[in-house]
Design an enzyme around this catalytic site. Structure first.
Site, PDB file in Angstrom:
ATOM      1  N   LYS A  73       0.803  -1.228   0.000  1.00 54.38           N
ATOM      2  CA  LYS A  73       0.000   0.000   0.000  1.00 54.38           C
ATOM      3  C   LYS A  73       0.839   1.283   0.000  1.00 54.38           C
ATOM      4  O   LYS A  73       0.453   2.263  -0.626  1.00 54.38           O
ATOM      5  CB  LYS A  73      -0.954   0.012   1.196  1.00 54.38           C
ATOM      6  N   ASP A 110     -10.458   2.926   1.834  1.00 55.54           N
ATOM      7  CA  ASP A 110     -10.673   2.364   3.172  1.00 55.54           C
ATOM      8  C   ASP A 110     -11.464   3.314   4.079  1.00 55.54           C
ATOM      9  O   ASP A 110     -12.289   2.873   4.875  1.00 55.54           O
ATOM     10  CB  ASP A 110      -9.335   2.024   3.842  1.00 55.54           C
TER      11      ASP A 110
HETATM   12  N1  LIG Z   1     -11.969  -4.030   8.071  1.00 55.19           N
HETATM   13  C1  LIG Z   1     -11.113  -3.650   7.165  1.00 55.19           C
HETATM   14  O1  LIG Z   1     -11.425  -3.439   5.990  1.00 55.19           O
HETATM   15  C2  LIG Z   1      -9.688  -3.412   7.599  1.00 55.19           C
HETATM   16  C3  LIG Z   1      -8.862  -2.509   6.892  1.00 55.19           C
HETATM   17  C4  LIG Z   1      -7.540  -2.306   7.343  1.00 55.19           C
HETATM   18  C5  LIG Z   1      -7.070  -3.014   8.444  1.00 55.19           C
HETATM   19  N2  LIG Z   1      -7.897  -3.884   9.093  1.00 55.19           N
HETATM   20  C6  LIG Z   1      -7.417  -4.625  10.278  1.00 55.19           C
HETATM   21  O2  LIG Z   1      -6.902  -3.690  11.210  1.00 55.19           O
HETATM   22  C7  LIG Z   1      -5.836  -4.253  11.944  1.00 55.19           C
HETATM   23  C8  LIG Z   1      -4.621  -3.318  11.887  1.00 55.19           C
HETATM   24  O3  LIG Z   1      -4.174  -3.238  10.551  1.00 55.19           O
HETATM   25  P1  LIG Z   1      -3.132  -2.109  10.097  1.00 55.19           P
HETATM   26  O4  LIG Z   1      -2.973  -2.245   8.630  1.00 55.19           O
HETATM   27  O5  LIG Z   1      -3.511  -0.778  10.686  1.00 55.19           O
HETATM   28  O6  LIG Z   1      -1.784  -2.628  10.814  1.00 55.19           O
HETATM   29  P2  LIG Z   1      -0.461  -1.778  11.175  1.00 55.19           P
HETATM   30  O7  LIG Z   1      -0.312  -0.625  10.258  1.00 55.19           O
HETATM   31  O8  LIG Z   1       0.609  -2.785  11.283  1.00 55.19           O
HETATM   32  O9  LIG Z   1      -0.788  -1.181  12.646  1.00 55.19           O
HETATM   33  C9  LIG Z   1      -0.925  -2.049  13.739  1.00 55.19           C
HETATM   34  C10 LIG Z   1      -1.477  -1.287  14.940  1.00 55.19           C
HETATM   35  O10 LIG Z   1      -1.700  -2.234  15.983  1.00 55.19           O
HETATM   36  C11 LIG Z   1      -0.946  -1.831  17.140  1.00 55.19           C
HETATM   37  N3  LIG Z   1      -0.496  -2.989  17.889  1.00 55.19           N
HETATM   38  C12 LIG Z   1       0.097  -4.103  17.393  1.00 55.19           C
HETATM   39  N4  LIG Z   1       0.388  -4.959  18.394  1.00 55.19           N
HETATM   40  C13 LIG Z   1      -0.027  -4.361  19.544  1.00 55.19           C
HETATM   41  C14 LIG Z   1      -0.001  -4.743  20.914  1.00 55.19           C
HETATM   42  N5  LIG Z   1       0.501  -5.911  21.318  1.00 55.19           N
HETATM   43  N6  LIG Z   1      -0.544  -3.897  21.821  1.00 55.19           N
HETATM   44  C15 LIG Z   1      -1.064  -2.728  21.442  1.00 55.19           C
HETATM   45  N7  LIG Z   1      -1.111  -2.293  20.155  1.00 55.19           N
HETATM   46  C16 LIG Z   1      -0.600  -3.114  19.216  1.00 55.19           C
HETATM   47  C17 LIG Z   1       0.210  -1.039  16.593  1.00 55.19           C
HETATM   48  O11 LIG Z   1       0.742  -0.231  17.616  1.00 55.19           O
HETATM   49  P3  LIG Z   1       2.312   0.221  17.569  1.00 55.19           P
HETATM   50  O12 LIG Z   1       2.375   1.410  16.652  1.00 55.19           O
HETATM   51  O13 LIG Z   1       2.595   0.553  18.990  1.00 55.19           O
HETATM   52  O14 LIG Z   1       3.094  -0.963  17.052  1.00 55.19           O
HETATM   53  C18 LIG Z   1      -0.519  -0.233  15.494  1.00 55.19           C
HETATM   54  O15 LIG Z   1      -1.236   0.838  16.043  1.00 55.19           O
HETATM   55  C19 LIG Z   1      -5.587  -5.633  11.327  1.00 55.19           C
HETATM   56  O16 LIG Z   1      -6.253  -6.582  12.097  1.00 55.19           O
HETATM   57  C20 LIG Z   1      -6.241  -5.543   9.960  1.00 55.19           C
HETATM   58  O17 LIG Z   1      -6.723  -6.783   9.488  1.00 55.19           O
HETATM   59  C21 LIG Z   1      -9.183  -4.086   8.706  1.00 55.19           C
END
Ligand SMILES: NC(=O)c1ccc[n+]([C@@H]2O[C@H](COP(=O)([O-])OP(=O)(O)OC[C@H]3O[C@@H](n4cnc5c(N)ncnc54)[C@H](OP(=O)(O)O)[C@@H]3O)[C@@H](O)[C@H]2O)c1
Length: 282
Positions: A73, A110
């Protein structure tokens, strides 16, 4: 040759690495079938260093465009020929459109998908009903926060484990974002009209989001962008105390709709049948 010989079999794709977990082919191929359109949507396993070659191949192969997922992305931002304001603000492209001259246009659907999913579930939802707490500051958070600000959020409390990441997001987006320390996340829920989990916590195979809802009014809407499982531990806890809840499936479904307009010039619907099919696949 008659005109029919030049008619196109419509094609779009999703590029990612890995890719076979993606629910997008099931979703888009439902619409080809429902509307009786000759076409297909395929998952493409594209290694990170091969994204540019893959995107440039879309036009000669006759593809109308593609979606992008992890890890492409952000990288696509420097590859496509034009990036719109939404994708530039979010810092990521979720949808690439191949224009008739072969040039590539990048956008991000999104945030549209997120806002539509909330409005579908709670038609009377008002973003300015009170403070909104957003947990997380990754890619998903950027889309959600962008959408909430565009809708007119008056106060957004942004909590991330890595505070610097939340501060960077707040600095880039401006607006009424107050960064709250991770240790103060429970207190940050006081008086909120909405809570959104955008972290990967609660996803299948991950620990639940570690937060207490004790300070959150029971009238607050609780949404989670995670959609596997359908009900995360956060949503189950919220539902048990009477909060209305919305899971992440609607975001996935609705982000796909504008792509059809851009790729194929068609409106498509999120039908109960589509939702049930997707839910059954989870
Ligand atoms: N429904 C949909 O269409 C849709 C769209 C996009 C994403 N999602 C879902 O959203 C989730 C996040 O995706 P993303 O793309 O945003 O991922 P990302 O960019 O990797 O961000 C991950 C987030 O989770 C936090 N995190 C990870 N491990 C953690 C922990 N142990 N404790 C507290 N915070 C933690 C990270 O915090 P730090 O910055 O502190 O690491 C960060 O804020 C995934 O499950 C994905 O499948 C869904």
């Amino acid at each position: 040759m008659t005109q029919e010989h030049y008619q196109r079999f419509l094609m779009a794709a999703v590029m990612g690495y890995p890719i076979m977990h993606s629910r997008s082919p099931m979703l888009h191929n439902y619409w080809f079938k429902r509307y009786g359109i000759e076409g297909t949507y395929v998952p493409m396993l594209i290694e990170p260093g091969k994204l540019e070659a893959a995107l440039r191949a879309l036009h000669p192969l006759g593809f109308s465009g593609c979606n992008l997922t992890i890890p492409h992305k952000q990288d696509a931002m420097t590859i496509v020929d034009e990036v719109d304001d939404v994708a530039r603000s979010i810092g990521a492209i979720s949808c690439v459109v191949v224009r008739p001259d072969g040039s590539l246009f990048g956008t991000n659907n999104d945030c549209y998908g997120y806002i539509e999913s909330i409005l579908e579930a709670v038609p009377a939802w008002k973003v300015d009903a009170g403070p909104v707490a957003v947990i997380g500051a990754g890619g998903g958070a950027r889309a959600v926060v962008y959408g909430l600000l565009q809708k007119g959020a008056r106060e957004l409390r942004l909590v991330n484990r890595n505070r610097a990441r939340a501060e960077e997001l707040a600095r880039q987006f401006g607006g009424p974002i107050h960064v709250v320390d991770w240790n103060d996340r429970t207190a940050a829920l006081e008086g909120c009209a909405m809570l959104v989990n955008t972290t990967s916590q609660g996803m299948q195979g991950m620990a639940a989001l570690d937060i207490s809802l004790e300070k959150l009014p029971t009238s607050a809407l609780v949404s989670d962008i995670v959609y596997i499982p359908k009900e995360t531990a956060l949503l189950a806890a919220a539902r048990a105390r009477g909060n209305p809840t919305v899971n992440g499936l609607g975001m996935l479904l609705h982000q796909a709709r504008p792509a059809w307009g851009a790729w194929f010039g068609r409106d498509v619907e999120v039908t109960p049948e589509l939702r049930a099919m997707m839910e059954n696949s989870i």
